[in-house]
Design an enzyme around this catalytic site. Structure first.
Site, PDB file in Angstrom:
ATOM      1  CG  ASN B  25      -0.259   0.016   2.539  1.00 18.04           C
ATOM      2  OD1 ASN B  25       0.910   0.389   2.614  1.00 18.04           O
ATOM      3  ND2 ASN B  25      -0.953  -0.359   3.579  1.00 18.04           N
ATOM      4  CG  ASP B 219      -5.700  -8.680   1.642  1.00 14.64           C
ATOM      5  OD1 ASP B 219      -5.986  -8.711   2.858  1.00 14.64           O
ATOM      6  OD2 ASP B 219      -4.810  -7.950   1.172  1.00 14.64           O
TER       7      ASP B 219
END
Lengths: 344, 344, 344
Positions: B25, B219
């Site tokens: 991320n 996810d």
């Protein structure tokens, strides 16, 4: 403005692409493997195009050998890599491609030549993957050029014959407790493996893994070995000649293993093995497909070379490999000096 | 050191790879889904390899179930993920694979175990995708080990039979005016979807989507739900057992939807649905392929857990799902405590 | 052989690359979106390079508009796409780039021009993303060329001002029971969405999504709509002019939705919306970033156009959009005929 037809007929091609975050390490240095993969793609295009400029079986150019390649400057995220390839020699069954790589910073306008590579391709029939096609001859600008090409061809042919794939043990990735109890800077402490399941986009229309994909994985594992040894930012400095003895087929699992063989003051040599394991046709057994030596250097924050911690040798085998690495190192150094003098 | 041929016979494998920017991320935390995908790749390789060590139909191991998996530590860009897989039990038609994941910071030398997972595979014939092949038995180091494996096998078999895919409504991504006028911290305010067209690299040689690809998307959507709820850096803490009831074929559009079901002081539970829609063979209709619960935690800049804003419930349905989530939360907490005590 | 420096100084660039399985649909036709993405990469390189050939702020060229683009021929896996870009006009704050795409079958030697595109870029300061830099002027081979460029510039400026992003409802992907009970060939039956979390490799150094990445997703969703309507092999025939009104930032979730607006005998028009949703900075709210019309055709096994099932309209809104689509269709047809006559 270039006309479409001319651009195609000349035996040269230029590939270019912006370098993205995934092409580089955390510090922003583009992986040597990314560049090797682009070099091979350019070679494959121009080789395949040339070998199909005749009637008869359609074919694809398969990578047979890459000559020793130096990485002259680091490349960074956001720069544009220009890879230009040209056919410089053809024998009856092989094609020599010269590739130049230029990094362009499109923001500052700075440009630098980062690589010059020589690749040898062999045209393989699409109808019968065991058949090698004849290569149409190219025209040379002078008889001297043809003669020089022939010499390069003979030299690499000899080297390829002499080179046997180094069939040694498989280098196992050492598990956590082992690695921790090992002394730092030993061979076993930095040796590493990568395992990759071959996917559709890794393969040619033949269903064989692109040479460039294999080289990218090899560079990746060599980089892990070097980083484990130095704990610094490391970059590819050069790759020794690589011979592609055996093809790797779609549906294989590739194990790429690396171990350090030699360190000088400012460089590390890493031996890399590629083993292919046909997952489904297991009766064919695992086999060694490619081997090569990568040289890495360690850089500080200003991209200046750092000293490399000396490799701690354990046992006669490692000592022998170190001596061989040293011989290669000294030979390359002498060659570089000679090249420099010749240019002056 | 192991010889090449032996390496085939032993039922273990180790995959490793450097974590790249696209694996993480914005803050640099590697997505739980990236790790789940690597775990599944290792399982698929070792399962497929093992099931082809016999004569008869060639086959591929297809993921049938993943046991509950905890994410013990965050992993970061530039670290090397080591995924080692081992076959620990075989029944007539299924293979149990144990996988350990270790994150290594190759620069500092720090290593930490990040995951332990158990996967179940079923070998499917390459000639006939509706045929399940018999699994060659493995040898156990002791009768106790075989017995323990058999118990795990029976337990998961029961759970798979009991588990029906939760067929609920499709969770719609809420449109602009809705989301803005919605109260913060409600279910509808964070619910999210991803819609993905299956590509060649998502699929096995069979033409079915890799279980790992599906888990990665699941996810990803759970992460979006969690980020929308907390507006902080969030990471996967655990995934409940996932059963893969129905395969997803090449050429499908997958809709992966998530909604928050439960919050504790420091965690969020997100229910994820995977719906497959065959694009061209539309007469087959859209179907629910997989469902699962993901637990996320919120982290501050030092990677310490932050309090999670409590979920605002609207209506009986949400209240009911919250209670069920709370029961799962308390059960897992009790199990963790029991495991800890047993280890002491 | 071209010298390195010349290759850089001329305001032209050529990108090329082998088309891989991941670039194409199941039948092997390269996605129009793959080509649009390459076109935009070439434009971005040449535009950024040109706008930094002056002192002052460093900048990146951001895509502002793509003129209507036709896909003249399908491209296939294994072919080499050559994308050549050239700067053809500069105003004070914008750059016009002409791009030609050529598909080369390196095995048969066949070449065909597949696209001609015109893109407009605006140079944005790297220091301050809200600041637009002045563009250095180019030299024209004749005053007529400059005059013609100025006309194109004025025309597109007018169109950009007139064009407001079509802010309509968000198109929801219809769920299973709905879609099945819907009559085939209705708008609601084929309407589709893709939802994508922006990753690092989707973004420029500014941290904004590349225009080419957005266009690739738009084409992908239009292709899903077309395939759902026809249940055949479909390919992009053309894209209407696209204006990029608002930038999309790193960390957004993008929803790309498409619905069919018009069908002729052999073509379908699909309206595509791109909505950006800042995941963490949710107070900024979701916004419509781009809209466009894609035209698709349906192909049989010999790549010949097939008749398209007529769109079944429900309600006044759909009827109105159909009439507007028909007007665009007839206008483009008339324009193509006029262009043909002028060329004869």
């Amino acid at each position: 403005m270039m006309s479409v037809s001319n651009a195609q007929e000349t035996p040269s091609i230029q590939i270019c692409r912006i370098m993205r975050p995934d092409d580089a390490n955390i510090v922003g240095n583009v992986h040597g493997g990314t560049i090797l993969k682009m070099i091979e793609e350019a070679g494959c295009i121009i080789g395949t195009r040339h070998c199909n400029t005749q009637s008869g079986d359609r074919c694809l150019a398969a990578l047979a050998r890459v000559e020793r390649t130096d990485f002259l400057h680091p490349m960074f995220i956001g720069e544009v890599a220009h890879v230009s390839a040209e056919i410089t020699y053809t024998s009856k069954h092989s094609v020599e491609v010269q590739v130049n790589v230029l990094a362009e910073n499109i923001v500052t306008g700075a440009k630098k030549v980062t690589n010059k590579a020589t690749l040898w391709y062999v045209p393989i029939s699409l109808q019968n993957v065991d058949k090698i096609i004849e290569v149409p001859p190219i025209e040379y600008s002078s008889p001297e050029r043809e003669e020089a090409g022939k010499k390069r061809y003979e030299a690499q042919k000899l080297e390829r014959l002499e080179d046997k794939v180094r069939n040694g043990e498989i280098i196992m990735s050492v598990s956590l407790p082992d690695r921790q109890t090992k002394e730092p800077f030993t061979v076993v402490c930095s040796q590493s493996s990568l395992i990759h399941l071959v996917g559709p986009s890794d393969c040619t229309l033949h269903g064989f893994v692109h040479g460039g994909v294999t080289m990218k994985l090899m560079d990746e594992v060599a980089g892990i070995v070097a980083a484990r040894h130095c704990k610094t930012n490391i970059v590819t400095a050069s790759v020794d000649a690589i011979n592609f003895h055996r093809k790797i087929k779609k549906g294989c699992v590739i194990t790429v293993s690396g171990r350090m063989t030699f360190t000088s003051n400012k460089s590390m040599e890493i031996e890399v093995f590629v083993d292919a394991d046909p997952l489904v046709e297991a009766e064919k057994g695992k086999y060694r497909a490619v081997t090569a030596f990568f040289t890495y250097i360690s850089l500080d924050k200003e991209n200046k070379p750092l000293p490399v911690p000396p490799l701690k040798l354990e046992g006669e085998e490692e000592q022998k490999r170190f001596e061989e690495g040293k011989a290669r190192y000294l030979q390359n150094k002498a060659k570089r000096l000679a090249d420099k003098e010749r240019q002056q």
